[in-house]
Design a protein around this motif. Structure first.
Motif, mmCIF file in Angstrom:
data_model
loop_
_atom_site.group_PDB
_atom_site.id
_atom_site.type_symbol
_atom_site.label_atom_id
_atom_site.label_comp_id
_atom_site.label_asym_id
_atom_site.label_seq_id
_atom_site.Cartn_x
_atom_site.Cartn_y
_atom_site.Cartn_z
ATOM 1 N N TYR A 163 12.086 3.660 8.022
ATOM 2 C CA TYR A 163 10.891 4.493 8.135
ATOM 3 C C TYR A 163 9.609 3.678 8.279
ATOM 4 O O TYR A 163 8.695 4.075 9.008
ATOM 5 C CB TYR A 163 10.758 5.394 6.900
ATOM 6 C CG TYR A 163 11.607 6.639 6.923
ATOM 7 C CD1 TYR A 163 12.713 6.765 7.778
ATOM 8 C CD2 TYR A 163 11.326 7.709 6.089
ATOM 9 C CE1 TYR A 163 13.489 7.908 7.795
ATOM 10 C CE2 TYR A 163 12.100 8.863 6.098
ATOM 11 C CZ TYR A 163 13.185 8.959 6.953
ATOM 12 O OH TYR A 163 13.951 10.093 6.965
ATOM 13 N N PHE A 164 9.538 2.538 7.573
ATOM 14 C CA PHE A 164 8.249 1.838 7.461
ATOM 15 C C PHE A 164 8.260 0.407 7.999
ATOM 16 O O PHE A 164 7.242 -0.273 7.948
ATOM 17 C CB PHE A 164 7.795 1.818 5.993
ATOM 18 C CG PHE A 164 7.846 3.166 5.329
ATOM 19 C CD1 PHE A 164 7.087 4.226 5.812
ATOM 20 C CD2 PHE A 164 8.663 3.381 4.232
ATOM 21 C CE1 PHE A 164 7.138 5.472 5.211
ATOM 22 C CE2 PHE A 164 8.726 4.632 3.615
ATOM 23 C CZ PHE A 164 7.958 5.678 4.110
ATOM 24 N N GLY A 165 9.392 -0.073 8.516
ATOM 25 C CA GLY A 165 9.453 -1.407 9.096
ATOM 26 C C GLY A 165 9.829 -2.475 8.090
ATOM 27 O O GLY A 165 9.885 -2.239 6.882
ATOM 28 N N GLU A 166 10.090 -3.680 8.611
ATOM 29 C CA GLU A 166 10.582 -4.777 7.780
ATOM 30 C C GLU A 166 9.481 -5.670 7.207
ATOM 31 O O GLU A 166 9.667 -6.296 6.160
ATOM 32 C CB GLU A 166 11.538 -5.679 8.588
ATOM 33 C CG GLU A 166 12.813 -5.011 9.057
ATOM 34 C CD GLU A 166 12.609 -4.143 10.285
ATOM 35 O OE1 GLU A 166 13.395 -3.206 10.487
ATOM 36 O OE2 GLU A 166 11.622 -4.397 11.034
ATOM 37 N N ASN A 167 8.328 -5.768 7.888
ATOM 38 C CA ASN A 167 7.330 -6.755 7.484
ATOM 39 C C ASN A 167 6.790 -6.532 6.080
ATOM 40 O O ASN A 167 6.441 -7.491 5.383
ATOM 41 C CB ASN A 167 6.165 -6.778 8.482
ATOM 42 C CG ASN A 167 6.538 -7.463 9.784
ATOM 43 O OD1 ASN A 167 7.666 -7.947 9.934
ATOM 44 N ND2 ASN A 167 5.621 -7.503 10.721
ATOM 45 N N ILE A 179 9.521 -4.556 -11.773
ATOM 46 C CA ILE A 179 9.107 -5.838 -11.201
ATOM 47 C C ILE A 179 9.239 -5.857 -9.685
ATOM 48 O O ILE A 179 8.666 -6.723 -9.008
ATOM 49 C CB ILE A 179 9.949 -6.992 -11.815
ATOM 50 C CG1 ILE A 179 9.366 -8.373 -11.472
ATOM 51 C CG2 ILE A 179 11.389 -6.905 -11.347
ATOM 52 C CD1 ILE A 179 7.972 -8.605 -11.955
ATOM 53 N N ALA A 180 9.948 -4.903 -9.106
ATOM 54 C CA ALA A 180 10.236 -4.938 -7.663
ATOM 55 C C ALA A 180 8.956 -4.924 -6.835
ATOM 56 O O ALA A 180 8.820 -5.703 -5.879
ATOM 57 C CB ALA A 180 11.130 -3.764 -7.278
ATOM 58 N N PHE A 181 8.007 -4.061 -7.166
ATOM 59 C CA PHE A 181 6.784 -3.978 -6.364
ATOM 60 C C PHE A 181 5.906 -5.220 -6.508
ATOM 61 O O PHE A 181 5.523 -5.825 -5.500
ATOM 62 C CB PHE A 181 5.987 -2.721 -6.704
ATOM 63 C CG PHE A 181 4.648 -2.681 -6.039
ATOM 64 C CD1 PHE A 181 4.546 -2.464 -4.674
ATOM 65 C CD2 PHE A 181 3.489 -2.890 -6.769
ATOM 66 C CE1 PHE A 181 3.304 -2.449 -4.048
ATOM 67 C CE2 PHE A 181 2.247 -2.872 -6.159
ATOM 68 C CZ PHE A 181 2.151 -2.651 -4.790
ATOM 69 N N PRO A 182 5.543 -5.663 -7.729
ATOM 70 C CA PRO A 182 4.708 -6.879 -7.810
ATOM 71 C C PRO A 182 5.393 -8.111 -7.229
ATOM 72 O O PRO A 182 4.734 -8.958 -6.610
ATOM 73 C CB PRO A 182 4.432 -7.035 -9.305
ATOM 74 C CG PRO A 182 5.389 -6.137 -9.997
ATOM 75 C CD PRO A 182 5.733 -5.051 -9.046
ATOM 76 N N ASN A 234 8.504 -4.616 3.789
ATOM 77 C CA ASN A 234 9.595 -3.941 3.094
ATOM 78 C C ASN A 234 9.699 -4.352 1.639
ATOM 79 O O ASN A 234 10.089 -3.538 0.785
ATOM 80 C CB ASN A 234 10.930 -4.213 3.796
ATOM 81 C CG ASN A 234 12.061 -3.378 3.213
ATOM 82 O OD1 ASN A 234 11.923 -2.182 3.028
ATOM 83 N ND2 ASN A 234 13.168 -4.026 2.884
ATOM 84 N N ALA A 235 9.358 -5.588 1.317
ATOM 85 C CA ALA A 235 9.464 -6.023 -0.076
ATOM 86 C C ALA A 235 8.570 -5.175 -0.976
ATOM 87 O O ALA A 235 8.965 -4.795 -2.085
ATOM 88 C CB ALA A 235 9.097 -7.498 -0.201
ATOM 89 N N THR A 236 7.360 -4.855 -0.499
ATOM 90 C CA THR A 236 6.468 -4.021 -1.307
ATOM 91 C C THR A 236 6.793 -2.538 -1.145
ATOM 92 O O THR A 236 6.762 -1.786 -2.127
ATOM 93 C CB THR A 236 4.996 -4.271 -0.929
ATOM 94 O OG1 THR A 236 4.863 -4.268 0.498
ATOM 95 C CG2 THR A 236 4.514 -5.593 -1.463
ATOM 96 N N ASN A 237 7.090 -2.092 0.063
ATOM 97 C CA ASN A 237 7.402 -0.673 0.259
ATOM 98 C C ASN A 237 8.653 -0.268 -0.518
ATOM 99 O O ASN A 237 8.673 0.758 -1.209
ATOM 100 C CB ASN A 237 7.585 -0.365 1.742
ATOM 101 C CG ASN A 237 6.278 -0.340 2.505
ATOM 102 O OD1 ASN A 237 5.225 -0.070 1.928
ATOM 103 N ND2 ASN A 237 6.314 -0.633 3.788
#
Length: 457
Positions: free
Chosen positions: A389-393, A100-103, A395-398
């Protein structure tokens, strides 16, 4: 100046003050920093609350994963389930908790799901999960109730808490993320002993129902105060890092991402898929240890005190270790600390075999200590490494993508792990787990921050 996405939550006076107080700074890489606003301007109080509230919520949901193994015997007798049934229930829970983390992250970043609503939904689903485990004898219905619904609920709470602390502490997220993540392990300690000493077929309904209510109350209470910072927010009291060396202190060892990567861009760097594979392998070993350590201790001939204590030691060290390595990663660097932790996890698997062969209770507890340390400490490191590595904006999806590796590892760590134990015995299964962990450490050596030169002239 861009519009403030949190302005609708403030009074007109507060909105006006905030609009005048920030500016946006762009570095040489094109990364934007929103500076000037303090945490009190946005929240009305210190951002420390965005550490302690997620920590409390994580402690509440820890009973799902870390205490379940101690309840399996009673559940099997109460409902008439086989050992394989109980292992697969946990495996399904892990699958949906991680999945569920990605969706959920995608919905949050699209503005369709706020952090507070995600927590509210998660708390209710956690309650339903424990009610299902308490009252449903049919194993398929229990899988749907505890495994699917309970897993989704716990996953919503977990992902929201981890992303919350990462957003509020972009300059020193290692120690904070580790502290919050640690609650997900040692919060289960009272329940491990309850399930080993005060949980039987006469009271299991009451115990499980009360645990579900406890989770609901704690998570709801914490969720009421949850709030995200504006996008690109940077603490007013912290200097914006240099685009060449990344900054000083923790930022020198763990420089911020050179820009904000979307999930598609993060995948194209090759680093996100590599992190995902590392999570699959390492989390599989961790889940295997959580699922089988108590049963292995009993098979060796250790008494219930040692069996319960070994799991209690694992849970405490697992949680405390997350905070310690988070702090260490701020000092040593995230990647170096990650490799060290995964190697320790692998060595601990071989140590458990050795302790079992010697029938040494103290040695068994020592390697349970090491296994608990390694088996939990890598989670906050990946949670901190992802925005590094990929930033905060995004981050919920990454991080949702990285963490989704756990849904695969849940299958071979729990359900498939039981098949390996049946075929090869505990020694063979633990040896395989140790080899998998060492291979994961080798993969982690290949990680590097996208877009930043290895050396600066």
């Amino acid at each position: 100046m861009t519009a403030d996405p949190t302005a609708a939550d403030r009074s007109p006076a507060a909105r006006g003050a905030a609009d005048r107080s920030y500016r946006e700074v762009t570095d040489a890489h094109g990364r934007v920093y929103r500076v000037g606003e303090t945490d009190r301007d946005i929240l009305g109080h210190s951002r420390k609350s965005m550490v302690y509230l997620p920590w409390l919520a994580m402690m509440a949901i820890s009973v799902f994963e870390y205490a379940y193994g101690s309840a399996e015997d009673t559940l099997s007798h109460a409902h008439g389930w086989s050992q394989s049934n109980t292992f697969w229930i946990l495996s399904v829970w892990v699958f949906f908790q991680a999945g569920i983390a990605f969706p959920a992250g995608w919905l949050r970043e699209k503005g369709l799901l706020t952090a507070r609503r995600a927590m509210y939904a998660g708390s209710g689903m956690c309650l339903l999960g424990f009610l299902s485990l308490s009252h449903l004898d049919n194993v398929l219905l229990a899988v749907l109730g505890f495994g699917v619904v309970g897993g989704l609920g716990a996953g919503l709470v977990y992902a929201t808490c981890i992303n919350m602390v990462g957003k509020w502490f972009p300059e020193r997220r290692g120690a904070r993320t580790g502290f919050v993540n640690g609650g997900f392990a040692y919060g289960s300690l009272p329940f491990i002993f309850i399930f080993n000493y005060g949980f039987d077929t006469a009271n299991y309904h009451r115990v499980l129902d009360l645990i579900g209510c406890y989770i609901l109350i704690v998570v709801l209470g914490c969720a009421f105060f949850f709030k995200d910072p504006p996008k690109n927010w940077w603490p007013a009291e912290v200097a914006v890092p240099s685009s060449t060396d990344g900054g000083t202190g923790s930022l020198a060892k763990n420089p911020p991402a050179v820009r904000q990567y979307t999930p598609r861009e993060a995948i194209r760097t090759g680093m996100l898929p590599l992190m995902w594979i590392s999570v699959v392998m390492t989390a599989g070993v961790s889940i295997f240890g959580i699922s089988f350590q108590v049963d292995f201790a009993r098979e060796i001939g250790f008494g219930p005190l040692v069996a319960a204590s070994s799991m209690g030691v694992m849970a405490v060290v697992n949680g405390v270790g997350r905070g310690v390595v988070g702090w260490l990663s701020d000092k040593w660097g995230r990647k170096s600390t990650l490799v060290f932790v995964i190697v320790v996890l692998g060595l601990a698997q071989f140590g458990v075999i050795w302790a079992g062969d010697l029938k040494s209770e103290w040695l068994f507890l020592f390697f349970a200590f090491l296994s608990g340390f390694g088996g939990g400490a890598f989670y906050p490191l990946f949670a901190a490494l992802t925005p590094d590595y990929f930033g905060e904006n995004y981050n919920a999806t990454n991080y949702g993508l990285v963490y989704s590796g756990k849904l695969i590892s849940g299958l071979f760590g729990g359900g498939l792990g039981s098949m390996v134990v049946a075929a090869w015995g505990y020694n063979g299964a633990y040896a395989l787990a140790g080899c998998v962990s060492m291979a994961a450490a080798a993969l982690a050596l290949l990680l590097r921050q996208p877009g930043r030169r290895r050396a600066v002239a």
